[in-house]
Scaffold this active site. Structure first.
Site, PDB file in Angstrom:
ATOM      1  N   CYS A 173       0.842  -1.197   0.000  1.00 33.15           N
ATOM      2  CA  CYS A 173       0.000   0.000   0.000  1.00 33.15           C
ATOM      3  C   CYS A 173       0.875   1.242   0.000  1.00 33.15           C
ATOM      4  O   CYS A 173       2.102   1.159   0.036  1.00 33.15           O
ATOM      5  CB  CYS A 173      -0.942   0.003   1.205  1.00 33.15           C
ATOM      6  SG  CYS A 173      -0.098   0.285   2.777  1.00 33.15           S
ATOM      7  N   CYS A 217       3.553   1.686   2.629  1.00 34.39           N
ATOM      8  CA  CYS A 217       4.787   0.916   2.429  1.00 34.39           C
ATOM      9  C   CYS A 217       5.811   1.754   1.668  1.00 34.39           C
ATOM     10  O   CYS A 217       6.987   1.810   2.037  1.00 34.39           O
ATOM     11  CB  CYS A 217       4.498  -0.362   1.653  1.00 34.39           C
ATOM     12  SG  CYS A 217       3.415  -1.521   2.497  1.00 34.39           S
ATOM     13  N   ASP A 219      12.526  24.824 -32.817  1.00 31.04           N
ATOM     14  CA  ASP A 219      13.685  25.182 -33.619  1.00 31.04           C
ATOM     15  C   ASP A 219      13.327  24.886 -35.076  1.00 31.04           C
ATOM     16  O   ASP A 219      12.524  23.988 -35.345  1.00 31.04           O
ATOM     17  CB  ASP A 219      14.890  24.346 -33.183  1.00 31.04           C
ATOM     18  CG  ASP A 219      16.076  24.526 -34.102  1.00 31.04           C
ATOM     19  OD1 ASP A 219      16.502  25.668 -34.287  1.00 31.04           O
ATOM     20  OD2 ASP A 219      16.547  23.514 -34.652  1.00 31.04           O
ATOM     21  N   ASP A 259      16.663  19.576 -31.955  1.00 27.84           N
ATOM     22  CA  ASP A 259      17.349  18.322 -32.291  1.00 27.84           C
ATOM     23  C   ASP A 259      18.856  18.458 -32.341  1.00 27.84           C
ATOM     24  O   ASP A 259      19.564  17.470 -32.502  1.00 27.84           O
ATOM     25  CB  ASP A 259      16.846  17.793 -33.635  1.00 27.84           C
ATOM     26  CG  ASP A 259      17.388  18.600 -34.805  1.00 27.84           C
ATOM     27  OD1 ASP A 259      17.605  19.819 -34.634  1.00 27.84           O
ATOM     28  OD2 ASP A 259      17.596  18.012 -35.881  1.00 27.84           O
ATOM     29  N   ASP A 286      20.786  23.293 -29.426  1.00 26.95           N
ATOM     30  CA  ASP A 286      19.468  23.371 -28.794  1.00 26.95           C
ATOM     31  C   ASP A 286      19.500  22.910 -27.339  1.00 26.95           C
ATOM     32  O   ASP A 286      18.533  23.120 -26.598  1.00 26.95           O
ATOM     33  CB  ASP A 286      18.451  22.505 -29.551  1.00 26.95           C
ATOM     34  CG  ASP A 286      18.199  23.008 -30.963  1.00 26.95           C
ATOM     35  OD1 ASP A 286      18.193  24.238 -31.147  1.00 26.95           O
ATOM     36  OD2 ASP A 286      18.015  22.181 -31.867  1.00 26.95           O
TER      37      ASP A 286
END
Length: 766
Positions: A29, A32, A452, A651, A655
């Site tokens: 639960c 825990c 970009d 990418d 960036d």
């Protein structure tokens, strides 16, 4: 880790940090997970620790100079849980599956035993009440004491057999003053069993009219809880289907060329550089580069891209993808934990283990919940003793046990991690990898998405479209000088220029004193003449007059092309135009993002005229032009200062700072490793239409979490008072402990099956 945890990590003497993950057995639960996290965070050198009920895993970020994994194992063990050997990657996932299957078998075994002894016990206690003639027959055939003794034997076999799984962790959590679900079940069933034991063997100890036995209650509660746990474990297994599918992608064997002959070996025996033969229908066993031949390859399970991709000489292939009808040979370049598939699995698992911010609310609530339930149970007992009808002790006992059983916080512990588990798994099927649960929450909070341009909005493969010369110059001579300085640059535009020179068979001379200025241009000495190639702002900074090309600049910019200038000895001699094709998916993706309520911005180093031409053609809301590589991060900061929640999509290496600064950094998986490492979310395909799908899935997952939490909280708010007997004075209604156990199990199943609905997620964005 969350942003705050990353900040914490950076303050620990700037020392290197590590992450270790454990499989933990015994978590049942939310209490825990809280107890495990608390035990781990007390260890000196631990930066952050999380425990996940849905995956049965604990993750620890720590300073290796201050502590080690053995200390964490000891801390988890002292908290009352069993730790398996830590590991990572595919082996970790396979071990998780093995442990889950073993646990399922153990629960099934205990459940069968519990049902075998509880069924006759229920029949013995319930049937005579339902059938009066049977009661009369039993009364003449045997005594009530004999029936109680038989019930005692059957209940004892359940209590000291299947119920033992609740006792050790339950007692351990009580000892540490951090009671959990096991504690509530242990106290509730022991109370019913112990009271029945006294009523059977020492009836004179109890007040008149309170000598009742509840052996069937204690046994039925254990059985019903085990039924719920078995169904819960089965459903949790279904929630890891995506990881299982990813694991099954890699084939067991590979056909390779060694010593001039083809031979079949196990994939585990592959080494970097092996030449692998792929035939129609084969699964590709490792990442690599095609040497000869060509074929279409189905990469859908990795990228989410439904159409097969053509692979010919020089193309990269990914392990786990499926070849179609052609044949080819390729060289293995990346194996094991660094392969694309292994990295995807690792990132998905990390996302599943990290808690989103919404979980903090649950953690604070759960920390107080079980102690509060024990207080409510005690108050219930006292009130029934003081105010209840005769027999008061029996009423007090039954209602107290009902409160203890119905209040188990299983549903609260599963509400968030199960949705994250299924949501991130579904995202992986769509070709989206979330690097943390918090990114899943932040993505649906975004108000603006900044893209970009080069390689993100465009294909990243620009082509030289125009070369307009000053009078008296020869194209071949200019192209030769131009290609010479650009040959030393890594920029995609430079590659487009040198590619044309190669195609026209132009021999490129040597360059001296080469210099590249990112965002501006390049310069060098070619055959004794100083050559500069770059943007309008570069020429302006150099003091070079470019007014003779004003008309050409206007025309080329209006066509959405990127203009550059070629200067010799500080005199503008040519204007160059480069065009990078817009991705086919760009226009539709932008429309879908806007339909989701986001503004879309494009960030580019192009001139404003060129940027406007591209942006207007795509219907982009905000155009940020002439942005230098090192100013993209400033653009993100400015948007954030304006109160925007920013997703930045990129990418390239340049960036990376903007990806890290954004509220959510989203990298295109075909980009550089540095960009991917800086991002919170990775899109494995280059199709921009996956981005709105990722945002829609993020929204659906957070909605699912809220539904689960609403149910878990409302369930307890409504049913705990009912279990305590709040409806009895007005309606005469009481909730039996057996029904309470059923309701508790159903609450967990509701949360799990609600989360599993995300597996059917299919955004209708068209």
């Amino acid at each position: 880790m969350t942003t705050s945890n990353r900040a914490k990590e950076s303050t620990i003497d700037r020392k290197p940090t590590r992450t270790v993950r454990f499989l933990v057995q015994g978590m049942t639960c939310a209490n825990c997970t809280t107890r495990i996290e608390r035990a781990l965070k007390r260890v000196e050198g631990v930066i952050d620790a999380t425990a996940n009920l849905a995956t049965d895993r604990a993750t620890v970020h720590y300073a290796p100079t201050a502590t080690n994994p053995n200390t964490f194992k000891a801390a988890i063990h002292d908290a009352g849980y069993k730790v398996l050997k830590e590991t990572s990657g595919q082996a970790f996932t396979e071990q998780s599956e093995t442990v889950r299957e073993r646990e399922l078998r153990l629960i099934r075994r205990d459940l069968i035993v519990a049902i075998a002894f509880t069924t006759p016990l229920l029949l013995l206690s319930m049937l005579p009440m339902a059938i009066p003639s049977l009661f009369e027959w039993l009364d003449t055939w045997t005594s009530e004491r004999t029936i109680n003794l038989v019930s005692f034997v059957l209940a004892s076999l359940v209590q000291f057999g299947p119920a033992r799984r609740f006792y050790r962790p339950g007692w351990e959590s009580l000892r540490q003053l951090s009671p959990d679900m096991n504690s509530l079940i242990m106290i509730g069933t022991s109370t019913a069993y112990g009271y029945s034991l006294i009523a059977t063997f020492f009836p004179n100890v109890l007040p008149t009219r309170t000598v009742e036995v509840y052996f069937e209650t204690s046994a039925a509660i254990v059985t019903l809880v085990l039924v719920g746990k078995y169904l819960e474990a089965t459903a949790k297994g279904r929630s890891t289907n995506t990881i299982r599918k990813l694991l099954n992608l890699r084939p067991k064997t590979a056909n390779i060329i060694r010593f001039g002959t083809e031979q079949k070996i196990r994939v585990d025996e592959l080494v970097t550089g092996d030449e692998i033969v792929i035939r129609p229908g084969d699964k590709i066993p490792a990442d690599g580069t095609v040497l000869e031949g060509s074929s279409y390859v189905d990469e859908s399970m990795v990228t989410g891209e439904p159409l097969p991709t053509l692979k010919d000489k020089g193309a990269n292939v990914t392990g786990g993808t499926i070849n179609q009808t052609g044949s080819f040979r390729y060289r293995a370049t990346t194996l094991g934990s660094e392969s694309v598939l292994a990295r995807i699995i690792r990132m998905v698992e990390e996302a599943q283990d990290e808690k989103p911010r919404i979980q903090a609310i649950v953690d604070r609530y759960v920390g107080l919940f079980v102690p509060a339930v024990l207080v409510i149970a005690a108050v219930t007992f006292v009130l029934w003793i003081a105010l209840g009808p005769e027999p008061t002790l029996s009423f007090a006992l039954v209602n107290t046990v009902a409160v203890l059983i119905i209040a188990c916080p299983c549903a609260m512990g599963l509400a968030t991690p199960t949705s994250i588990l299924v949501g991130t798994g579904k995202a992986a099927e769509l070709g989206v990898v979330f690097r943390g649960g918090d990114a899943l929450q932040k993505l649906q909070e975004a108000s603006i998405l900044a893209l970009d341009k080069t390689g993100t909005l465009t294909t990243g493969q620009p082509e030289l479209t125009d070369l307009i010369l000053s009078s008296g110059l020869e194209r071949k001579d200019v192209l030769r000088s131009l290609a010479a300085v650009e040959a030393l640059s890594e920029h995609p535009i430079a590659k487009a220029i040198t590619r044309i020179a190669d195609e026209e068979g132009i021999k490129i001379p040597t360059v001296r004193n080469f210099e590249a200025l990112p965002g501006f241009g390049v310069t060098g000495e070619v055959e004794g003449a100083k050559v500069q190639v770059g943007t309008e702002r570069y020429m302006t900074n150099l003091g070079i007059n470019i007014s003779s090309f004003s008309a050409e600049l206007e025309q080329l910019s209006g066509e959405g092309k990127t203009p550059l200038y070629y200067s010799v000895e500080n005199k503008a001699s040519a204007i160059i135009a480069v065009s990078d094709r817009i991705k086919i998916s760009a226009s539709k993706a932008i429309k879908q993002l806007q339909d989701l309520g986001l503004q879309v911005a494009v960030v580019t180093g192009d001139t404003r005229r060129t940027a406007l031409a591209i942006g207007n053609s795509l219907g982009i809301d905000k155009i940020i032009a002439e942005a230098l590589p090192d100013t993209k991060v400033e653009v993100v900061k400015q948007l954030q200062a304006d109160g925007q929640k920013v997703v930045f999509v990129g990418d390239g290496i340049n960036d990376a700072p903007a990806l890290a600064q954004a509220d959510v950094g989203l990298a295109i998986g075909t980009g550089t490793d540095i960009a991917i490492e800086s991002a919170d979310v990775i899109i494995m395909a280059s199709d921009l239409r996956v981005i709105p799908k990722a945002i829609a899935l993020s929204t659906a997952t957070l909605s699912n979490i809220r539904q689960n939490l609403f149910w878990a909280f409302i369930y307890n708010i409504v049913l705990i008072p009912v279990a305590a007997g709040a409806l009895y004075p007005t309606f005469g209604i009481l909730l039996s402990p057996i029904l309470a156990a059923s309701a508790m199990g159903l609450s967990s199943l509701f949360v799990i099956f609600n989360a599993l609905r995300l597996q059917r997620f299919n955004p209708s964005l068209d």
